[in-house]
Design a protein around this motif. Structure first.
Motif, PDB file in Angstrom:
ATOM      1  N   GLU A 337       0.649  -0.954  -0.097  1.00 19.70           N
ATOM      2  CA  GLU A 337      -0.314   0.056  -0.349  1.00 19.70           C
ATOM      3  C   GLU A 337       0.752   1.590  -0.138  1.00 19.70           C
ATOM      4  N   ARG A 338       1.947   1.118   0.468  1.00 15.51           N
ATOM      5  CA  ARG A 338       3.078   2.337   0.779  1.00 15.51           C
ATOM      6  C   ARG A 338       3.583   2.757  -0.755  1.00 15.51           C
ATOM      7  N   VAL A 339       3.869   1.618  -1.638  1.00 11.87           N
ATOM      8  CA  VAL A 339       4.494   1.633  -3.113  1.00 11.87           C
ATOM      9  C   VAL A 339       3.312   1.289  -3.822  1.00 11.87           C
ATOM     10  N   ILE A 340       2.626   1.566  -3.878  1.00 17.14           N
ATOM     11  CA  ILE A 340       1.180   1.776  -4.529  1.00 17.14           C
ATOM     12  C   ILE A 340       0.438   3.154  -4.091  1.00 17.14           C
ATOM     13  N   GLY A 341       0.052   3.456  -2.843  1.00 18.53           N
ATOM     14  CA  GLY A 341      -0.543   4.431  -2.540  1.00 18.53           C
ATOM     15  C   GLY A 341      -1.722   4.238  -2.280  1.00 18.53           C
ATOM     16  N   MET A 342      -2.016   2.930  -2.626  1.00 12.38           N
ATOM     17  CA  MET A 342      -3.855   2.919  -2.800  1.00 12.38           C
ATOM     18  C   MET A 342      -4.125   1.129  -1.465  1.00 12.38           C
ATOM     19  N   SER A 343      -5.085   1.105  -0.529  1.00 11.10           N
ATOM     20  CA  SER A 343      -4.928  -0.325   0.085  1.00 11.10           C
ATOM     21  C   SER A 343      -5.597  -1.476  -1.055  1.00 11.10           C
ATOM     22  N   VAL A 344      -4.820  -2.299  -0.888  1.00  8.90           N
ATOM     23  CA  VAL A 344      -5.155  -3.596  -1.575  1.00  8.90           C
ATOM     24  C   VAL A 344      -5.400  -4.703  -0.644  1.00  8.90           C
ATOM     25  N   LYS A 345      -5.706  -5.597  -0.780  1.00 10.19           N
ATOM     26  CA  LYS A 345      -6.046  -6.947  -0.725  1.00 10.19           C
ATOM     27  C   LYS A 345      -5.629  -8.411  -1.434  1.00 10.19           C
ATOM     28  N   TYR A 346      -5.347  -9.240  -0.856  1.00  8.82           N
ATOM     29  CA  TYR A 346      -4.437 -10.643  -0.760  1.00  8.82           C
ATOM     30  C   TYR A 346      -5.623 -10.722  -2.196  1.00  8.82           C
ATOM     31  N   ALA A 347      -5.425 -11.885  -3.105  1.00  6.56           N
ATOM     32  CA  ALA A 347      -6.165 -12.046  -4.216  1.00  6.56           C
ATOM     33  C   ALA A 347      -5.326 -13.582  -5.491  1.00  6.56           C
ATOM     34  N   PRO A 348      -4.834 -14.700  -4.554  1.00  8.94           N
ATOM     35  CA  PRO A 348      -5.006 -15.070  -5.690  1.00  8.94           C
ATOM     36  C   PRO A 348      -5.383 -14.892  -6.856  1.00  8.94           C
ATOM     37  N   LEU A 349      -4.469 -16.116  -7.798  1.00 11.14           N
ATOM     38  CA  LEU A 349      -5.459 -15.984  -9.556  1.00 11.14           C
ATOM     39  C   LEU A 349      -5.734 -17.294  -9.192  1.00 11.14           C
ATOM     40  N   PRO A 350      -6.880 -17.971  -9.751  1.00  8.92           N
ATOM     41  CA  PRO A 350      -7.475 -18.292  -9.711  1.00  8.92           C
ATOM     42  C   PRO A 350      -6.744 -20.258 -10.198  1.00  8.92           C
ATOM     43  N   PRO A 351      -6.632 -20.626  -9.999  1.00 11.94           N
ATOM     44  CA  PRO A 351      -5.618 -21.583 -10.462  1.00 11.94           C
ATOM     45  C   PRO A 351      -5.951 -22.728 -11.640  1.00 11.94           C
ATOM     46  N   PHE A 352      -7.547 -22.702 -12.262  1.00 13.45           N
ATOM     47  CA  PHE A 352      -7.663 -23.744 -13.515  1.00 13.45           C
ATOM     48  C   PHE A 352      -7.901 -22.814 -14.865  1.00 13.45           C
ATOM     49  N   VAL A 353      -7.458 -21.302 -14.585  1.00 12.58           N
ATOM     50  CA  VAL A 353      -7.966 -21.030 -15.852  1.00 12.58           C
ATOM     51  C   VAL A 353      -7.243 -20.761 -17.041  1.00 12.58           C
TER      52      VAL A 353
END
Length: 353
Positions: A337-353
């Motif tokens: 968040e300090r690097v980007i300047g915005m709040s973030v959430k953990y969001a793993p990529l879906p495994p089966f795309v």
């Protein structure tokens, strides 16, 4: 390789997304400028016919794949795969590719892996392959040590799941443990056999190839049958075929939703134009900046980081993808968040795309 991923919440305008690049430049990094040529990855672009792909003609494209997506499907996998294979045989050449995915279920109880995994039955030129992928409950990338105390449990459980699939498929593949990680090897060392998608405990995917194009039709159907009677999400992937061939594939079994994925070569500033073409279902991804974390965290573990743009209907998001977490888990989101300047959430990529 497995990745750790975080993303911003909500939607940004493209101008706001580019402002993140300016922020990264102020930190001494080298983000892409709007005039820079980038690779834009397009996914889930819904089309009514293959001819709609011509809307991207102003840009160079590659890795173009038409996907037939079926949700809530409860048909006979052997008949579906056999139908695609029949059409494939009529149009196969160097550069053509066809595969059909179907979920499969392993036996529990499980502590670290999902019971639902994925298989792909595929055909490339003159050979066939079966690909098996597992899904973990958590992503622990190579080099991360936060699950080290339970390493043996992770490896034992994964070994049992792979053995379940190997036995069902009747494949001559052996499992072993070396240096604390799972190892899969074919009984015949000359067999084209590939392991990939590794995490801290070994591969999460293997692919077994055969020169016999029919070899895996029945075994793959047995593995797919472990998912019965639950309705399945099934996809067929078609690459390198003419429009007339794609029409024949579409007739194998009607009712599928057609979506494209591909890579588009464009300027960073042209991403909104690409997004307008692939809306409303399509998504795009492009890299804004790549760096090593020690450029900003000289005292921390080294990790490779990609800050990217994700475009969907309604605007853009910023994603951060790392090959490992350089800080403790509780410190990762605040640092990003300090690097980007915005709040973030953990969001793993879906495994089966």
């Amino acid at each position: 390789m497995r990745e750790r991923r975080w993303e911003t919440a909500g939607r940004l305008t493209f101008r706001d997304a580019l402002a993140v690049g300016e922020r990264l430049a102020a930190l001494g990094l080298k983000p892409a400028q709007p005039v820079k040529d980038v690779i834009c990855y397009v996914e889930d672009w819904a089309v009514d016919s293959p001819a709609e792909f011509d809307r991207l003609d102003q840009w160079a494209t590659e890795d173009v794949t038409l996907i037939h997506a079926r949700e809530g499907w409860q048909g006979d996998f052997f008949l579906l795969a056999g139908g695609y294979h029949t059409v494939y045989q009529q149009h196969q050449s160097v550069g053509t590719y066809c595969s059909i995915s179907h979920p499969w279920r392993t036996r529990g109880p499980l502590r670290f892996h999902h019971p639902v995994n994925m298989l792909w039955l595929g055909f490339r030129h003159s050979h066939a392959f079966i690909r098996v992928r597992l899904q973990t409950l958590d992503v622990v990338t190579p080099g991360e040590t936060r699950e080290e105390a339970r390493r043996n449990d992770w490896v034992d459980e994964r070994r049992a799941i792979f053995l379940d699939a190997i036995t069902t498929l009747d494949l001559p593949v052996e499992t072993s443990v070396e240096k604390g990680g799972l190892v899969l090897t074919p009984a015949d060392p000359v067999t084209p056999f590939f392991c990939s998608w590794p995490d801290a405990f070994g591969p999460c995917q293997f692919e077994y190839n055969s020169s016999d194009a029919f070899e895996f039709l029945v075994p793959a159907s047995r593995l797919a049958a472990t998912f019965v009677p639950q309705a399945a999400s099934v996809r067929a992937y078609l690459t390198g075929f003419s429009e007339s061939a794609l029409e024949q594939f579409a007739a194998v079994q009607t009712g599928a939703r057609s979506v494209y994925r591909c890579s588009v070569h464009c300027r960073l500033s042209e991403l909104p134009e690409v997004l307008r073409i692939i809306e409303p279902q399509g998504r795009l991804y492009s890299t804004l900046c790549e760096f090593q974390t020690q450029e900003l965290l000289p005292e921390a573990e080294e990790a490779s980081t990609i800050i990217g743009l994700v475009g969907t209907v309604g605007g853009f998001q910023i994603e951060a993808r790392l090959n490992r977490a350089p800080l403790k888990e509780e410190a990762m989101a605040p640092w990003l968040e300090r690097v980007i300047g915005m709040s973030v959430k953990y969001a793993p990529l879906p495994p089966f795309v």
